[in-house]
Design a protein around this motif. Structure first.
Motif, short mmCIF file in Angstrom:
data_model
loop_
_atom_site.label_atom_id
_atom_site.label_comp_id
_atom_site.label_asym_id
_atom_site.label_seq_id
_atom_site.Cartn_x
_atom_site.Cartn_y
_atom_site.Cartn_z
N ARG A 1 2.44 1.67 -3.46
CA ARG A 1 1.45 2.20 -4.41
C ARG A 1 1.34 3.72 -4.27
O ARG A 1 1.31 4.45 -5.28
CB ARG A 1 0.10 1.53 -4.19
N GLU A 2 1.30 4.22 -3.05
CA GLU A 2 1.21 5.68 -2.84
C GLU A 2 2.45 6.39 -3.38
O GLU A 2 2.34 7.46 -4.00
CB GLU A 2 1.02 5.99 -1.36
N GLU A 3 3.62 5.82 -3.17
CA GLU A 3 4.85 6.42 -3.67
C GLU A 3 4.86 6.45 -5.20
O GLU A 3 5.26 7.44 -5.82
CB GLU A 3 6.07 5.64 -3.15
N ARG B 1 0.84 -1.21 0.00
CA ARG B 1 0.00 0.00 0.00
C ARG B 1 0.87 1.26 0.00
O ARG B 1 0.56 2.24 -0.69
CB ARG B 1 -0.96 -0.03 1.19
N ASP B 2 1.94 1.24 0.75
CA ASP B 2 2.84 2.38 0.79
C ASP B 2 3.55 2.56 -0.56
O ASP B 2 3.70 3.69 -1.05
CB ASP B 2 3.86 2.20 1.91
N ASP C 1 1.68 3.84 -10.91
CA ASP C 1 0.83 3.07 -10.02
C ASP C 1 1.49 1.71 -9.84
O ASP C 1 2.41 1.34 -10.58
CB ASP C 1 -0.58 2.89 -10.59
N SER D 1 -5.92 -4.59 -6.96
CA SER D 1 -5.98 -4.11 -5.58
C SER D 1 -5.13 -4.97 -4.66
O SER D 1 -4.86 -6.14 -4.95
CB SER D 1 -7.44 -4.10 -5.08
N THR E 1 7.95 4.32 3.81
CA THR E 1 7.84 5.54 4.61
C THR E 1 8.23 5.29 6.06
O THR E 1 9.05 6.02 6.64
CB THR E 1 6.40 6.09 4.54
N ARG F 1 2.24 6.38 -7.21
CA ARG F 1 1.22 7.33 -7.67
C ARG F 1 1.72 8.76 -7.57
O ARG F 1 1.41 9.61 -8.42
CB ARG F 1 -0.07 7.14 -6.87
N ARG F 2 2.50 9.02 -6.54
CA ARG F 2 3.07 10.37 -6.39
C ARG F 2 3.99 10.70 -7.56
O ARG F 2 4.15 11.87 -7.92
CB ARG F 2 3.84 10.43 -5.06
#
Length: 441
Positions: free
Chosen positions: A64-66, A61-62, A73, A182, A205, A68-69
């Protein structure tokens, strides 16, 4: 569309970060879309510790966020890694697959199968460093394929010119129309072993936060405090390294800038040492590295008591209960508990290694089984008959009994030195078992 314009798949395995990720950085330099892919491989998932699956869910999950930033993705699939990678390649028209080189027998077979499948599609497969500081095979002895003893490896490791860390890509582009999939919310429901209530959370993170705190505060005292059981003054970065949420190279370079952190850097060399052993001897988790004439015993009741932290030896039980509670065990306690099982109960090292691997958040084939074989005398220890006096270990590394009292509540009120050897007390504590063996003998 030219080859350079076609997508590149970056197959993430246990390198779940965007910083100092050579495979990802190289894909970004090629140009064209990048497909960051993680496959929840059923063969791995079914035999993974639930604690590791919990960490993995956080890490994905982390990640994926990185990504996307950065404009991309994380594409998540479930099934066989090679089959799913080829399906994504067919859907996107990818020209190549990048991944980090790994050393386990499973990883080697996966890479070989991937190369064979990619060849049928005329795709390139490229492996990159990133799992260790010094890649296996870069530091080798004259006339050999790997170092069998740590000290000469340490000298070679120190003298190597390390590569420069890679920066995270500035921008990534995912092919249009590709379903990202997902991350299962209850990933830890599958797998083996217990789900420890005080397990560590995962992800790049959190890992970088822990690394910064460690380097700023405790690393300088590592030489003097790392064996202190009660102080709990180790880095707690082992799971972060195991999943590649931290780059071992970045950590080693940062620690090497602090003169007092040398002993900690040496531990990173030990990690690399076991990886180069495993690369040369992929059966490390299953077969003696050095064959010894050891009369192993089948002691199911003793093994069960050891797993549960009910041996009657407080320092051993404290370590085993910390493992169940946290999915982690202090390094010194790992040595003590492994020595009790293999040297005192004479139960085969593989049974102990398998139990650790079924619970540890940081369970790693090379490190876990390499260390178990070292303790058992079948591995890389130059003193295979090394003995361990458990009471001496307990009194030296937990002199006040604080570690024991923390993890063995039956002994919380034990007086003085009785916490180390409660069987010597005039009135042994109620509810705590007598030792399985005569620990005074």
């Amino acid at each position: 569309m030219s080859v350079s314009e076609r997508p590149t798949i970056v197959l993430f395995t246990r390198d779940l970060r965007v910083r100092d990720h050579p495979a990802l950085a190289a894909a970004a330099r090629v140009g064209g879309p990048v497909v960051p892919l993680f496959v929840l491989d059923r063969a791995v998932r079914e035999r993974s510790a639930r604690n590791r699956l919990s960490y993995l869910g956080d890490a994905l999950r982390d990640l994926r966020e990185e990504l996307r930033r950065l404009g991309g993705d994380l594409v998540v699939r479930s099934g066989d890694t090679v089959d799913e990678t080829m399906r994504v390649a067919a859907a996107t028209g990818a020209a190549r697959v990048h991944l980090s080189f790994d050393v386990s027998a499973f990883a080697a077979r996966r890479a070989e199968r991937l190369r064979e499948a990619a060849a049928d599609r005329r795709m390139e497969v490229a492996e990159f460093p990133g799992v260790t500081v010094v890649p296996p095979g870069e530091a080798v002895p004259t006339g050999g394929d790997h170092y069998k003893v740590f000290t000469p490896y340490w000298r070679a490791w120190e003298s190597r010119e390390w590569r420069a860390p890679e920066r995270a890509p500035k921008r990534l582009e995912l092919p249009s129309g590709l379903d990202a999939g997902s991350v299962p919310k209850r990933l830890a429901d599958s797998g083996t072993g217990p789900l420890s209530p005080r397990r560590q959370s995962g992800g790049e993170t959190e890992a970088r936060r822990r690394m910064a705190a460690w380097l700023d505060a405790d690393c300088a005292d590592y030489e003097h405090t790392h064996d202190d059981l009660a102080a709990d003054a180790t880095s707690r970065l082992s799971a972060d390294l195991r999943f590649g949420c931290l780059s071992p190279l970045e950590l080693a370079l940062a620690a090497r800038e602090h003169p007092a952190c040398g002993p900690f850097v040496r531990q990173l060399a030990w990690r690399d040492f076991h990886h180069q052993v495993c690369a040369a001897f992929p059966d490390l988790a299953h077969r003696d590295y050095r064959e010894r004439d050891i009369a192993w015993r089948s002691d199911d009741s003793g093994f069960a008591a050891w797993c549960e932290g009910r041996t009657g030896v407080p320092v051993v039980d404290a370590g085993m209960r910390q493992l169940l509670d946290e999915g982690f065990m202090h390094n010194r306690a790992r040595l003590i508990t492994a020595a009790f099982l293999t040297k005192r109960l004479r139960v085969h090292w593989k049974r102990g290694g398998d139990h650790f691997h079924a619970v540890l958040s940081d369970g790693d084939i090379a490190d876990n089984y390499g260390n178990w074989q070292w303790v058992a005398g079948t591995g890389n220890d130059t003193r295979p008959n090394r003995s361990f006096n458990l009471l001496r270990q307990s009194r030296r590394f937990d002199p006040d009994g604080a570690y024991i009292r923390r993890h063995v509540p039956e002994l919380a009120e034990a007086a003085g030195t009785e916490v180390h050897a409660p069987w010597r007390a005039e009135q042994p504590p109620t509810g705590y078992p007598s030792p399985l063996l005569d620990e005074d003998g």
